[in-house]
Design a protein around this motif. Sequence first.
Motif, PDB file in Angstrom:
ATOM      1  N   LYS A   1      42.206  35.796  42.133  1.00  0.00           N
ATOM      2  CA  LYS A   1      43.315  35.920  43.083  1.00  0.00           C
ATOM      3  C   LYS A   1      44.456  36.757  42.535  1.00  0.00           C
ATOM      4  CE  LYS A   1      42.306  31.592  45.486  1.00  0.00           C
ATOM      5  NZ  LYS A   1      41.801  32.283  46.691  1.00  0.00           N
ATOM      6  N   SER A   2      44.330  37.193  41.309  1.00  0.00           N
ATOM      7  CA  SER A   2      45.323  38.091  40.739  1.00  0.00           C
ATOM      8  C   SER A   2      44.640  38.926  39.670  1.00  0.00           C
ATOM      9  CB  SER A   2      46.480  37.310  40.128  1.00  0.00           C
ATOM     10  OG  SER A   2      46.028  36.575  39.000  1.00  0.00           O
TER      11      SER A   2
ATOM     12  N   LYS B   1      45.287  41.760  51.103  1.00  0.00           N
ATOM     13  CA  LYS B   1      46.631  42.284  50.871  1.00  0.00           C
ATOM     14  C   LYS B   1      46.996  42.079  49.415  1.00  0.00           C
ATOM     15  CE  LYS B   1      51.433  41.511  52.236  1.00  0.00           C
ATOM     16  NZ  LYS B   1      51.740  42.949  52.286  1.00  0.00           N
ATOM     17  N   THR B   2      47.690  43.050  48.833  1.00  0.00           N
ATOM     18  CA  THR B   2      48.095  42.948  47.441  1.00  0.00           C
ATOM     19  C   THR B   2      49.610  42.928  47.337  1.00  0.00           C
ATOM     20  OG1 THR B   2      48.046  45.337  47.168  1.00  0.00           O
ATOM     21  CG2 THR B   2      46.028  44.150  46.664  1.00  0.00           C
TER      22      THR B   2
ATOM     23  N   ASN C   1      45.430  37.261  46.999  1.00  0.00           N
ATOM     24  CA  ASN C   1      44.968  35.902  47.260  1.00  0.00           C
ATOM     25  C   ASN C   1      43.721  35.831  48.133  1.00  0.00           C
ATOM     26  OD1 ASN C   1      46.956  34.554  45.743  1.00  0.00           O
ATOM     27  ND2 ASN C   1      48.437  34.902  47.368  1.00  0.00           N
ATOM     28  N   ASN C   2      43.545  36.766  49.049  1.00  0.00           N
ATOM     29  CA  ASN C   2      42.391  36.675  49.950  1.00  0.00           C
ATOM     30  C   ASN C   2      41.319  37.701  49.611  1.00  0.00           C
ATOM     31  OD1 ASN C   2      44.060  38.750  50.777  1.00  0.00           O
ATOM     32  ND2 ASN C   2      43.597  38.517  52.933  1.00  0.00           N
TER      33      ASN C   2
ATOM     34  N   LEU D   1      40.554  50.398  52.572  1.00  0.00           N
ATOM     35  CA  LEU D   1      41.229  50.330  51.295  1.00  0.00           C
ATOM     36  C   LEU D   1      42.652  49.824  51.457  1.00  0.00           C
ATOM     37  CD1 LEU D   1      40.007  53.754  49.984  1.00  0.00           C
ATOM     38  CD2 LEU D   1      38.979  51.509  49.622  1.00  0.00           C
ATOM     39  N   THR D   2      43.082  49.018  50.531  1.00  0.00           N
ATOM     40  CA  THR D   2      44.432  48.456  50.572  1.00  0.00           C
ATOM     41  C   THR D   2      45.147  48.755  49.271  1.00  0.00           C
ATOM     42  OG1 THR D   2      43.678  46.645  51.989  1.00  0.00           O
ATOM     43  CG2 THR D   2      45.788  46.366  50.873  1.00  0.00           C
TER      44      THR D   2
END
Lengths: 114, 110
Positions: B69-70, B3-4, B25-26, B98-99
Motif C-alpha cells: 500500500k506504499s 491513486k497515489t 492504498n488501492n 497510468l496514474t
Amino acid sequence: IAGITQAPTSQILAAGRRMTLRCTQDMRHNAMYWYRQDLGLGLRLIHYSNTAGTTGKGEVPDGYSVSRANTDDFPLTLASAVPSQTSVYFCASSHTGGPTDTQYFGPGTRLTVL
Amino acid sequence: LAKTTQPISMDSYEGQEVNITCSHNNIATNDYITWYQQFPSQGPRFIIQGYKTKVTNEVASLFIPADRKSSTLSLPRVSLSDTAVYYCLVTQAAGNKLTFGGGTRVLVKP
C-alpha cells in the motif's frame, strides 16, 4: 539516435484554432502516449496507442484526438483549442505498453491558448 | 485506478540519504510501482521499478512492504544534480491506465 522528438517546441495559439502536436520515435516501440502536465497536477494521460492502428482514451481525453497510422508517429490534435488546454504536452513511448515497460519521454511542447 | 499520494516537497543536503514515500492504498494485485525523475524543461526519466520487497540499482533503492500500500524511494548520498521532481507511478497489468502522483520536489542544498 534521436529517441523521441516533438514539434513544435512551443506555440501560442488563438482560442478556436486547430492545432496538431507532432511526435515521432525511432526506437520501433509499439506503444505511444500523450500526457499533459499542469502545475501542481503532475502528468495526466490524454490518449495512448498500444500498436499502430489502435488508440485508447486516458484520464483526460476530452478536446483531443489522436491517430496512429504507423509505428513511428503519434500526432495529437486539438480541433478547437480552448484556454484550459494551455499546458506542457509530453509524448512518450514504450516497447509493448505492459506494466513493466520503461516509458521514454520527449522534450515536451509548451502550448499557450489565448 | 490506483491513486497515489506523495509529499509535495522535501529539502536535503549534499551527501545525505533522501527517502520519499508514496501511498497507493488501492493498488491491485498485478500492478507495478515505478518511479520517474524530472528536471526542469525535460521529460520524465525512469529511475526504478518494483513489485514487492526491495529493488536496488545503481541510482536508487525501492522498498515495498508486504501489503504494497506504499513504497519508498531511497536516494543514497544525494548531490546537487539530484534536485528534481520525483514521480511515483502505479502501472496496471491490464492496460495503459497510468496514474502519476503529484510529484515530490526535492531540493538538494550545498
